[in-house]
Write an enzyme that holds these catalytic residues in place. Structure first.
Site, PDB file in Angstrom:
ATOM      1  N   GLU A  78      95.302 -62.893  72.370  1.00 41.75           N
ATOM      2  CA  GLU A  78      94.178 -62.171  72.900  1.00 41.75           C
ATOM      3  C   GLU A  78      93.635 -60.897  72.132  1.00 41.75           C
ATOM      4  O   GLU A  78      94.427 -60.258  71.569  1.00 41.75           O
ATOM      5  CB  GLU A  78      94.656 -61.627  74.519  1.00 41.75           C
ATOM      6  CG  GLU A  78      93.533 -60.929  75.035  1.00 41.75           C
ATOM      7  CD  GLU A  78      94.119 -60.706  76.539  1.00 41.75           C
ATOM      8  OE1 GLU A  78      93.059 -60.020  77.328  1.00 41.75           O
ATOM      9  OE2 GLU A  78      95.118 -60.881  76.907  1.00 41.75           O
ATOM     10  N   PHE A  79      92.292 -61.265  72.006  1.00 42.07           N
ATOM     11  CA  PHE A  79      91.257 -60.310  71.083  1.00 42.07           C
ATOM     12  C   PHE A  79      91.153 -58.988  71.956  1.00 42.07           C
ATOM     13  O   PHE A  79      90.746 -59.121  73.143  1.00 42.07           O
ATOM     14  CB  PHE A  79      90.145 -61.168  70.783  1.00 42.07           C
ATOM     15  CG  PHE A  79      89.326 -60.149  69.987  1.00 42.07           C
ATOM     16  CD1 PHE A  79      89.387 -59.639  68.668  1.00 42.07           C
ATOM     17  CD2 PHE A  79      87.993 -59.510  70.592  1.00 42.07           C
ATOM     18  CE1 PHE A  79      88.754 -59.060  68.048  1.00 42.07           C
ATOM     19  CE2 PHE A  79      87.201 -58.761  70.139  1.00 42.07           C
ATOM     20  CZ  PHE A  79      87.372 -58.318  68.773  1.00 42.07           C
ATOM     21  N   ILE A 117      89.063 -54.923  71.124  1.00 39.20           N
ATOM     22  CA  ILE A 117      88.605 -54.129  70.197  1.00 39.20           C
ATOM     23  C   ILE A 117      87.756 -52.904  71.139  1.00 39.20           C
ATOM     24  O   ILE A 117      87.672 -53.011  72.299  1.00 39.20           O
ATOM     25  CB  ILE A 117      87.115 -54.753  69.613  1.00 39.20           C
ATOM     26  CG1 ILE A 117      86.416 -53.976  68.590  1.00 39.20           C
ATOM     27  CG2 ILE A 117      86.138 -55.533  70.588  1.00 39.20           C
ATOM     28  CD1 ILE A 117      85.459 -54.592  67.641  1.00 39.20           C
ATOM     29  N   ASN A 128      79.793 -54.925  81.190  1.00 39.01           N
ATOM     30  CA  ASN A 128      79.800 -54.465  79.656  1.00 39.01           C
ATOM     31  C   ASN A 128      79.017 -55.491  78.980  1.00 39.01           C
ATOM     32  O   ASN A 128      79.359 -56.340  78.344  1.00 39.01           O
ATOM     33  CB  ASN A 128      81.433 -54.597  79.390  1.00 39.01           C
ATOM     34  CG  ASN A 128      81.518 -53.796  78.121  1.00 39.01           C
ATOM     35  OD1 ASN A 128      80.393 -53.750  77.256  1.00 39.01           O
ATOM     36  ND2 ASN A 128      82.403 -53.510  77.474  1.00 39.01           N
ATOM     37  N   ALA A 153      79.189 -55.577  74.935  1.00 40.64           N
ATOM     38  CA  ALA A 153      80.545 -56.408  74.543  1.00 40.64           C
ATOM     39  C   ALA A 153      80.113 -57.862  74.687  1.00 40.64           C
ATOM     40  O   ALA A 153      80.437 -58.862  73.699  1.00 40.64           O
ATOM     41  CB  ALA A 153      81.645 -55.951  75.146  1.00 40.64           C
ATOM     42  N   TYR A 172      80.253 -60.803  71.953  1.00 39.86           N
ATOM     43  CA  TYR A 172      81.147 -61.923  71.810  1.00 39.86           C
ATOM     44  C   TYR A 172      80.536 -63.281  71.732  1.00 39.86           C
ATOM     45  O   TYR A 172      80.971 -64.081  70.958  1.00 39.86           O
ATOM     46  CB  TYR A 172      82.238 -61.823  73.190  1.00 39.86           C
ATOM     47  CG  TYR A 172      82.635 -60.688  73.196  1.00 39.86           C
ATOM     48  CD1 TYR A 172      83.521 -59.955  72.068  1.00 39.86           C
ATOM     49  CD2 TYR A 172      83.294 -59.843  74.269  1.00 39.86           C
ATOM     50  CE1 TYR A 172      84.227 -58.817  72.187  1.00 39.86           C
ATOM     51  CE2 TYR A 172      83.903 -58.642  74.513  1.00 39.86           C
ATOM     52  CZ  TYR A 172      84.302 -58.214  73.447  1.00 39.86           C
ATOM     53  OH  TYR A 172      84.921 -57.005  73.567  1.00 39.86           O
TER      54      TYR A 172
END
Length: 175
Positions: free
Chosen positions: A87-88, A90, A131, A134, A138
């Site tokens: 799972e990413f 940031i 968001n 973001a 992505y």
């Protein structure tokens, strides 16, 4: 291990980064993160000390080239070595660096590490539907929408959906 891009480098997180890591307590930063509890210096130091004690999480400091202080972190979490997935996550926690491409480059460098060095097959993430910045990053980095957890995030008196996105290794190498 250090990865360099055009604007940033990814390097290991150090104890000397704790002061900058405390930017995570900013309300505007925190509303986009999965964590909801405030963090103090003791908890952040403990987190950094334990950061590399397992092989299920890899976290990098995001540092603008020519500087030493981090502006955020990025990483791969809950790495499953058998199924080759992670799972990413940031967080660009220094708001002075928002909307300048640092998050996009950090995401791309982390995906490079995931697919070209760790030989992962799948990287997924969760992002709140509000968001938009973001989500745009992505999508630009190759993540595709694959699911929605309806009303799974409560913030300021309102429920929001959590979006599930992922990128597979074959998509990354075609991208």
């Amino acid at each position: 291990m250090i990865f360099k891009g055009e604007k940033i480098m990814l390097r290991p997180v150090e104890l000397s980064d704790v002061e900058q890591l405390l930017n995570i307590n900013d309300l505007e930063v925190r509303q986009n993160l999965l964590s909801v509890f405030p963090l103090n210096r003791v908890r952040e130091e403990e987190w950094v000390r334990n950061l590399y004690s397992n092989q299920r999480d890899v976290v990098f400091a995001v540092v603008p080239l020519g500087q030493e202080k981090l502006i955020g972190t990025t990483g791969l979490h809950q790495i499953d070595w058998v199924n080759r997935l992670a799972e990413f996550g940031i967080a660009i926690t220094d708001k002075r660096y928002w909307n300048m491409g640092f998050g996009t480059e950090a995401t791309k460098l982390t995906l490079k590490y995931a697919f070209e060095y760790l030989n992962l097959n799948r990287v997924s993430l969760r992002v709140y539907d509000y968001n938009k910045r973001a989500i745009h990053v992505y999508e630009k980095c190759g993540f595709v929408h694959e699911g929605r957890l309806r009303k799974a995030r409560y913030l300021n008196g309102k429920y929001h959906d959590v979006l599930i996105m992922s990128v597979l290794s074959n998509e990354y190498f075609q991208y």
